[in-house]
Design an enzyme around this catalytic site. Structure first.
Site, short mmCIF file in Angstrom:
data_model
loop_
_atom_site.label_atom_id
_atom_site.label_comp_id
_atom_site.label_asym_id
_atom_site.label_seq_id
_atom_site.Cartn_x
_atom_site.Cartn_y
_atom_site.Cartn_z
N VAL A 141 63.14 0.53 -118.04
CA VAL A 141 63.84 -0.61 -117.44
C VAL A 141 64.11 -0.36 -115.95
O VAL A 141 64.36 0.77 -115.52
CB VAL A 141 65.17 -0.89 -118.18
CG1 VAL A 141 66.15 0.27 -118.02
CG2 VAL A 141 65.79 -2.20 -117.74
N GLY A 156 55.45 0.87 -111.30
CA GLY A 156 55.05 0.53 -112.66
C GLY A 156 53.80 -0.32 -112.61
O GLY A 156 53.76 -1.32 -111.90
N CYS A 173 64.85 3.47 -114.90
CA CYS A 173 63.60 4.11 -115.28
C CYS A 173 63.80 5.07 -116.45
O CYS A 173 63.00 6.00 -116.66
CB CYS A 173 62.97 4.83 -114.09
SG CYS A 173 62.75 3.75 -112.66
#
Length: 207
Positions: free
Chosen positions: A73, A138, A167
């Protein structure tokens, strides 16, 4: 060497941009030029493919969007430079690990131009100043072509990062250029970052 098409997209919703990246990647062929998109997102948490619910602590009113990028996330919001890379890796002649390294090197070079000593970490993708993280990465690869990219914190509200384990790392401190006395004008930082990226990705002669 054919340069990629650079798009300055301004403030765009995450889910709309996610769909546009995916559609572009699915529709392109071997003749389609690469593109690099610079933009900002309204406040949003995004979960990567490996995202675990326990890393999303208390999102409150900020929406959470499931993404197909790698990683855990993270948070996006105004004042953060988000750059998406729609690149044909097969045509470029390098793989995903090389791409990640090249993106990290470009961020490090940009920050060095502001007198900031930053570095990448092999165990946790992104760019760090000491133990603090200033940029996240990402990516997703489909049929040898990439989408998603990087996020560099410039001059934003960092509070939402306290609502997650960024993360997937509990206690990871997120910082931004404003904290380091660096330039905070988005257009200037994006221009500097664009030059560093084109060199690092091999679109410009580095000699």
């Amino acid at each position: 060497m054919t340069l990629p098409l650079i798009r300055q997209l301004g403030l765009r919703p995450y889910d709309e941009t996610f769909a546009a990246m995916r559609d572009f990647t699915l529709a392109r062929d071997e003749r389609t030029p690469d593109e690099i998109w610079f933009l900002e997102h309204p406040p949003v948490f995004t979960q990567g493919q490996a995202g675990k619910a326990e890393h999303l602590l208390m999102p409150g009113g900020i929406p959470v969007v499931q993404s197909d990028r790698g990683g855990q996330v993270t948070y996006h919001g105004p004042g953060q430079s988000v750059v998406y890379f729609l690149i044909d890796l097969q045509r470029r002649g390098y793989g995903i690990r090389s791409l990640v390294t090249r993106l990290e090197e470009a961020i490090v070079a940009t920050l060095a131009g502001y007198g900031i000593n930053a570095a990448a970490r092999r165990d946790a993708p992104g760019v760090y100043v000491g133990n603090d993280k200033i940029a996240s990465l990402g990516l997703r690869v489909r049929n040898g072509r990439t989408y998603h990219g990087l996020a560099l914190n410039i001059d934003m509200d960092l509070e939402p990062f306290s609502r997650i384990n960024p993360c997937g790392y509990q206690g990871l401190r997120m910082i931004q250029l404003r904290d380091l006395g660096a330039p905070t004008e988005l257009a200037r930082v994006n221009a500097d970052l664009e030059c560093a990226l084109l060199r690092s990705l091999g679109y410009l002669d580095t000699q």
